[in-house]
Scaffold this motif. Structure first.
Motif, PDB file in Angstrom:
ATOM      1  N   CYS A  18       0.847  -1.208   0.000  1.00  0.00           N
ATOM      2  CA  CYS A  18       0.000   0.000   0.000  1.00  0.00           C
ATOM      3  C   CYS A  18       0.878   1.252   0.000  1.00  0.00           C
ATOM      4  O   CYS A  18       1.796   1.368   0.807  1.00  0.00           O
ATOM      5  N   GLY A  20      -0.663   4.363   0.074  1.00  0.00           N
ATOM      6  CA  GLY A  20      -1.463   5.450   0.659  1.00  0.00           C
ATOM      7  C   GLY A  20      -2.137   6.352  -0.352  1.00  0.00           C
ATOM      8  O   GLY A  20      -2.498   7.482  -0.012  1.00  0.00           O
ATOM      9  N   ARG A  22      -5.090   6.266  -1.543  1.00  0.00           N
ATOM     10  CA  ARG A  22      -6.478   6.446  -1.085  1.00  0.00           C
ATOM     11  C   ARG A  22      -7.523   6.342  -2.197  1.00  0.00           C
ATOM     12  O   ARG A  22      -8.675   6.751  -2.031  1.00  0.00           O
ATOM     13  N   THR A  23      -7.131   5.793  -3.348  1.00  0.00           N
ATOM     14  CA  THR A  23      -8.114   5.564  -4.417  1.00  0.00           C
ATOM     15  C   THR A  23      -9.233   4.659  -3.912  1.00  0.00           C
ATOM     16  O   THR A  23     -10.410   4.845  -4.245  1.00  0.00           O
ATOM     17  N   TRP A 125      -9.839  -1.265  -7.924  1.00  0.00           N
ATOM     18  CA  TRP A 125      -9.160  -0.003  -8.179  1.00  0.00           C
ATOM     19  C   TRP A 125      -7.787   0.104  -7.519  1.00  0.00           C
ATOM     20  O   TRP A 125      -7.108   1.109  -7.689  1.00  0.00           O
TER      21      TRP A 125
END
Ligand code: SF4
Length: 177
Positions: A18, A20, A22-23, A125
């Motif tokens: 990850c 970050g 934030r999708t 996504w």
């Protein structure tokens, strides 16, 4: 007790991947908007990225069950030398924090794995594959039904506004059709 076949749906989180972006939060909130994709507000997302930039922590966490009770204590975890704060990996919508609550109403949010989709929107996504999805069938003992999401929501409204107000409002709405 009778045995039934149950579909087990799992999202695996690889926090090491990850970044970050934030999708996932944006797309989750857009998918669950009414009507779908009419708005987005990551505060309404059922996945939240727990972030600590100094510790280089980006931890995707999914909204789980609502609970009225706050934990009596707080634990800390040190993983690969990084210290995770007390509630970082907890999925509960609980009184101790604002996470996993609908920002306007305060009602609890819970991940529904985007029921009806071939895989959850956040998984679709996440372009770096920090999230992956699998389904399998298991034979389990039949459970008694829990409170439905609507019952939990109505209970919260009744606590906030009073049961009679909720009953009157629903009756007024029913008359309007
Ligand atoms: Fe992390 Fe993937 Fe969500 Fe981006 S979309 S914040 S990489 S889990």
């Amino acid at each position: 007790m009778a045995k039934i076949k149950k579909k087990i749906r799992t999202i695996t989180v690889n926090a090491d991947k990850c970044n970050g972006c934030r999708t996932c939060e944006v797309m989750c909130s857009a998918f669950h908007a009414v009507p779908p994709y009419s708005s987005n507000n990551p505060g309404r997302s059922r996945i939240q990225i727990i972030t600590d930039r100094l510790e280089d922590i980006w931890l995707p966490v999914f909204a789980g069950e609502y609970t009225e009770a706050e934990c009596m204590g707080r634990n800390k975890y040190i993983i690969d030398g990084k210290e995770y704060r007390e509630c970082d990996s907890c999925r509960a919508s609980c009184p101790a924090r604002d996470l996993f609550k609908e920002p306007d109403s305060g009602l609890p949010l819970k991940c529904d794995m985007c029921d009806g989709e071939d895989e959850p929107i956040c998984v679709k996504w996440c372009l770096v594959d920090a999230l992956s999805y699998e389904e399998r069938e298991e034979e389990v003992e039949e459970e008694k039904p829990n409170m439905t999401q609507m019952e939990i929501g109505l209970e919260q409204f009744a606590k906030k506004h009073g049961l009679q107000n909720v009953v009157d409002t629903v009756a007024r709405m029913a008359k309007k059709g």
